[in-house]
Scaffold this active site. Structure first.
Site, PDB file in Angstrom:
ATOM      1  N   TYR A 144      -5.312  -1.287   1.663  1.00 21.72           N
ATOM      2  CA  TYR A 144      -5.322  -0.174   2.621  1.00 21.72           C
ATOM      3  C   TYR A 144      -4.783   1.073   1.938  1.00 21.72           C
ATOM      4  CZ  TYR A 144      -4.174   2.811   6.566  1.00 21.72           C
ATOM      5  OH  TYR A 144      -4.094   3.884   7.425  1.00 21.72           O
ATOM      6  N   GLU A 232      -8.547   8.144   5.414  1.00 25.16           N
ATOM      7  CA  GLU A 232      -8.211   6.722   5.512  1.00 25.16           C
ATOM      8  C   GLU A 232      -9.329   5.882   4.912  1.00 25.16           C
ATOM      9  OE1 GLU A 232      -6.235   4.007   8.911  1.00 25.16           O
ATOM     10  OE2 GLU A 232      -8.239   4.737   9.407  1.00 25.16           O
TER      11      GLU A 232
END
Length: 425
Positions: A144, A232
């Protein structure tokens, strides 16, 4: 997921006021395929892919872009997360599929033009106007990565985790010790040391460390030069050939930078937005649709939140958050009235048209404003303070016996709005 600044501002009131119809977060949100294209321009590794909007484009893409692939990833494109676990109203499960190349056209035909419902769209869902066809990568590790603007450190903050592929909320719950945060000095920019800390937090298994550091620095460059509020990547993945690849992309941009990011803001897809919120943005109004029955138009975000709270306190439910701003022009007020009256669920509005009108005036030239309204010939319900206004608005919600006059906008706005500098409802 990182929330927008306006949502943070009004979240306290909205939690009491009612459920969200749509999220209007006054920042540009673009599709995954657009984010991938933008990252590619900055030298960031992304999968080979192409967005298509018709079956003829699907056929052409399969022949030209994926001539040697046996399988293709088909991703529905809507401005909401949770697509993989979403459900089409037609009954198809999932908005992301890996299929054999000869099955792509059939699957795309069942996605295009259909409504996809995810945990972020609400029950109304969003229409899929494009699907993103991507090469299937052999992923050996999922991580992530995100960059946000952090108030505490007054600058960009990089968040990384060696686990990925699920929401950051789930990761924080399951692997809190694996999440690292690296604040970046906005004046110095990202250093090799900063990027190295991020890479160490990602803990790639086989990718070259120096190459990973360069990818992180390029992502930061993209974030700054594009005026992002959020970047993101979930997952940021390692492939079998030891490449670091942005396998998914979510990007938001600061609306205040629209004047210098014209190419990026031209990507805006208004078909994915509430038409009322599109109109509100064009008129420079802060508007968020809710599911209540009492509309309100207020001057100032703080007073707007207080108004919604008071409506709820007296048993009503607000239909919207709408801040017209302290220097609203006549045209903005006209547009605000149009937006409020376009909601069929609204039964009463604190100052509106074709419904019971509850008015509370306060501020500069208030006596002159009251005189103008009194002489207008309109049937008005006056209030002395916000408590009184909220209670009367709630009562009118159920007063179905009232016969309302048909009053055109021009008549209501037939006086100089500027004589009421503080037009509070």
């Amino acid at each position: 997921m990182v929330r927008g600044s306006l949502r943070k501002l009004v979240s306290g009131s909205l939690s009491l006021a009612g459920k969200w119809q749509h999220q209007q977060l006054r920042r540009l949100n673009i599709h995954e395929y657009q984010g991938a294209e933008l990252m590619g321009k900055y030298g960031i590794n992304v999968p080979k892919g192409i967005a298509v909007s018709s079956l003829s484009e699907v056929k052409d893409a399969i022949q030209k872009v994926f001539p040697n692939e046996s399988e293709v990833v088909v991703k529905s494109q809507i401005l909401a997360g949770g697509r993989g676990l979403g459900t089409f109203k037609s009954g198809i499960q999932g908005g992301v599929h890996i299929v054999k190349k000869d099955e792509v056209e059939d699957l795309a035909s069942k996605m295009l033009g259909q409504i996809l419902v995810t945990k972020q769209t609400g029950p109304q869902g969003k229409v899929v106007n494009k699907v993103y066809l991507c090469e299937k990568l052999s992923l050996v590790n999922e991580m992530y990565f995100s960059i946000i603007l952090d108030r505490k450190t007054a600058g960009p903050l990089i968040i990384a985790c060696s686990k990925g592929g699920t929401t950051i909320e789930d990761l924080a719950e399951k692997y809190p010790d694996m999440i690292i945060k690296v604040p970046i000095n906005v004046f110095k920019g990202i250093t090799d040391e900063d990027a190295a800390k991020v890479v160490d937090g990602l803990a790639p298994k086989g990718a070259d460390r120096s190459s990973c550091i360069e990818q992180v620095k390029k992502l930061y460059e993209l974030f700054c030069k594009s005026d992002c509020t959020l970047l993101e990547i979930n997952p940021l993945a390692e492939t079998a050939d030891n490449q670091l690849v942005a396998a998914d992309a979510k990007m938001n941009f600061d609306d205040n930078a629209a004047f210098r990011q014209k190419e990026i803001f031209a990507m805006r897809d208004t078909s994915q937005e509430d038409p009322r919120e599109v109109d509100a943005a064009k008129a420079d109004l802060n508007y968020i649709g809710l599911d209540g029955e009492i509309g309100c138009m207020v001057n100032g975000a703080g007073l707007a939140m207080a108004t919604m709270d008071i409506i709820k306190l007296h048993g009503g439910t607000p239909a919207n958050f709408l801040d017209v701003g302290g220097n609203a022009s006549e045209g903005q007020v006209v547009e605000a009235f149009k937006i409020l009256t376009s909601d069929d669920r609204v039964k009463a509005i604190l100052v509106s048209l074709k419904v019971p009108v509850v008015v509370r005036l306060e501020g500069t030239n208030v006596d002159q404003g009251k005189r103008i309204l009194k002489e207008s010939g309109m049937t008005l319900i006056t209030a002395e303070d916000l408590d009184d206004a909220a209670e009367k608005a709630y009562r009118t919600t159920w007063a179905n016996h009232l016969k309302l006059r048909e009053i055109p906008v021009a008549e209501v706005l037939g006086f100089d709005i500027l004589t009421c500098q503080q037009f509070f409802i």
